[in-house]
Design a protein around this motif. Structure first.
Motif, short mmCIF file in Angstrom:
data_model
loop_
_atom_site.label_atom_id
_atom_site.label_comp_id
_atom_site.label_asym_id
_atom_site.label_seq_id
_atom_site.Cartn_x
_atom_site.Cartn_y
_atom_site.Cartn_z
N GLU A 22 0.84 -1.20 0.00
CA GLU A 22 0.00 0.00 0.00
C GLU A 22 0.87 1.25 0.00
O GLU A 22 1.86 1.32 0.72
N TYR A 23 0.48 2.22 -0.81
CA TYR A 23 1.13 3.53 -0.87
C TYR A 23 2.62 3.45 -1.20
O TYR A 23 3.37 4.38 -0.92
N ALA A 24 3.10 2.35 -1.77
CA ALA A 24 4.53 2.14 -2.00
C ALA A 24 5.18 3.28 -2.78
O ALA A 24 6.31 3.67 -2.50
N PHE A 25 4.48 3.81 -3.78
CA PHE A 25 5.02 4.90 -4.59
C PHE A 25 4.12 6.13 -4.54
O PHE A 25 4.17 6.98 -5.42
N LYS A 26 3.32 6.25 -3.51
CA LYS A 26 2.39 7.37 -3.39
C LYS A 26 3.15 8.69 -3.38
O LYS A 26 4.20 8.81 -2.77
N ASN A 27 2.59 9.65 -4.09
CA ASN A 27 3.12 11.01 -4.11
C ASN A 27 4.52 11.10 -4.70
O ASN A 27 5.32 11.94 -4.29
N LYS A 64 7.63 9.20 -14.15
CA LYS A 64 7.08 9.22 -15.51
C LYS A 64 6.82 7.82 -16.04
O LYS A 64 5.92 7.61 -16.84
N SER A 65 7.64 6.87 -15.62
CA SER A 65 7.46 5.51 -16.12
C SER A 65 7.85 4.49 -15.05
O SER A 65 8.74 4.73 -14.24
N ILE A 66 7.17 3.39 -15.11
CA ILE A 66 7.45 2.28 -14.21
C ILE A 66 7.25 1.00 -14.99
O ILE A 66 6.28 0.87 -15.74
N GLU A 67 8.19 0.10 -14.85
CA GLU A 67 8.11 -1.19 -15.52
C GLU A 67 7.74 -2.24 -14.49
O GLU A 67 8.51 -2.51 -13.57
N SER A 83 2.83 12.55 -12.85
CA SER A 83 3.55 12.59 -14.13
C SER A 83 3.49 11.25 -14.87
O SER A 83 3.96 11.15 -16.00
N LEU A 84 2.94 10.22 -14.24
CA LEU A 84 2.86 8.89 -14.85
C LEU A 84 1.91 8.93 -16.03
O LEU A 84 0.75 9.30 -15.89
N LYS A 85 2.42 8.55 -17.22
CA LYS A 85 1.63 8.66 -18.45
C LYS A 85 0.97 7.34 -18.87
O LYS A 85 -0.14 7.34 -19.35
N SER A 86 1.70 6.24 -18.73
CA SER A 86 1.12 4.95 -19.10
C SER A 86 1.76 3.85 -18.28
O SER A 86 2.86 3.99 -17.77
N ILE A 87 1.02 2.76 -18.18
CA ILE A 87 1.51 1.62 -17.42
C ILE A 87 0.83 0.36 -17.96
O ILE A 87 -0.32 0.40 -18.38
N THR A 88 1.56 -0.72 -17.96
CA THR A 88 1.01 -2.00 -18.39
C THR A 88 0.93 -2.91 -17.18
O THR A 88 1.93 -3.15 -16.50
N ASN A 137 -5.71 9.84 -8.73
CA ASN A 137 -5.11 11.16 -8.95
C ASN A 137 -3.82 11.11 -9.76
O ASN A 137 -2.95 11.94 -9.59
N CYS A 138 -3.71 10.13 -10.64
CA CYS A 138 -2.62 10.10 -11.61
C CYS A 138 -3.11 10.86 -12.83
O CYS A 138 -3.57 10.28 -13.82
N SER A 139 -3.05 12.17 -12.76
CA SER A 139 -3.71 13.05 -13.72
C SER A 139 -3.17 12.97 -15.13
O SER A 139 -3.88 13.34 -16.08
N SER A 140 -1.95 12.50 -15.34
CA SER A 140 -1.37 12.39 -16.70
C SER A 140 -1.56 11.01 -17.31
O SER A 140 -1.22 10.79 -18.46
N LEU A 141 -2.09 10.06 -16.55
CA LEU A 141 -2.23 8.69 -17.01
C LEU A 141 -3.26 8.61 -18.14
O LEU A 141 -4.41 9.02 -17.98
N THR A 142 -2.81 8.07 -19.29
CA THR A 142 -3.71 7.95 -20.44
C THR A 142 -3.96 6.48 -20.81
O THR A 142 -4.93 6.18 -21.47
#
Length: 185
Positions: A128-133, A138-141, A159-164, A179-184
């Motif tokens: 839980e909350y591991a990468f919160k705030n 921008k990217s995480i694999e 700033s996170l844009k996409s994630i798989t 609240n990942c506002s840049s996530l598309t």
């Protein structure tokens, strides 16, 4: 189980003599720049020397090390504890080896400068909350081994844009990407 608390090269460790393993439990808050967390340490006593395998980074071990910029975790470490790197506001990069299987709750919470992270191929659980705030992330694999992402793990990663999401993920908590506002995608 008998334990020994000792300081080696500026880190405080809890040593477990029966298993010859160690947990890194504390660092200097003044650490700056780049650090490498070793896979083995040498504990010297008056008439003996014993090597210990470092298997975990303990809870709060690097909490609020505000000048810490990058961390390399050596292979062999299996667990990153709760709040291990919370509020390391200058941390921009971290190298997580394939030996790590668990990332604890709030482990990297409020690491506001962290831009990219590649999670090792053996991690099965993100707490839980591991990468919160982590507002600069921008990217995480995410690895194929991942089966569980707990509540709000990436909350406010603006700033996170996409994630798989890997196919094996069977447990996903509430608000993981809230609240990942840049996530598309």
């Amino acid at each position: 189980m008998k334990t020994i608390i000792t300081k080696i090269d500026g880190f405080k460790y809890c040593l477990y003599p029966e298993t010859k393993t160690a947990e890194l439990i504390e660092s200097h808050k003044e650490y700056s720049g780049n650090i490498i967390i070793p896979s083995t340490i040498l504990h010297k006593r008056l008439f003996s020397k014993t090597y210990y395998n470092v298997t975990s980074i303990g809870n709060y071990a690097f909490a609020r090390c505000s000048a810490l910029e990058s961390v390399t975790i050596s292979d062999g470490i299996k667990t990153i504890g709760c709040n291990a790197f919370i509020a390391c506001s200058s941390l921009t990069s971290i190298s997580i080896p394939d030996s790590v299987i668990n990332i604890g709750e709030h482990a990297f919470h409020a690491c506001k400068a962290l831009e990219h992270i590649k999670i090792s191929n053996c991690v099965t659980h993100i707490g839980e909350y591991a990468f919160k705030n982590c507002g600069s992330l921008k990217s995480i694999e995410l690895p194929d081994s991942l089966t569980s992402i707990r509540n709000s793990a990436f909350y406010y990663c603006s700033s996170l844009k996409s994630i798989t999401i890997p196919d094996r993920v069977i447990g996903m908590g509430n608000g993981v990407f809230g609240n990942c506002s840049s996530l598309t995608s």
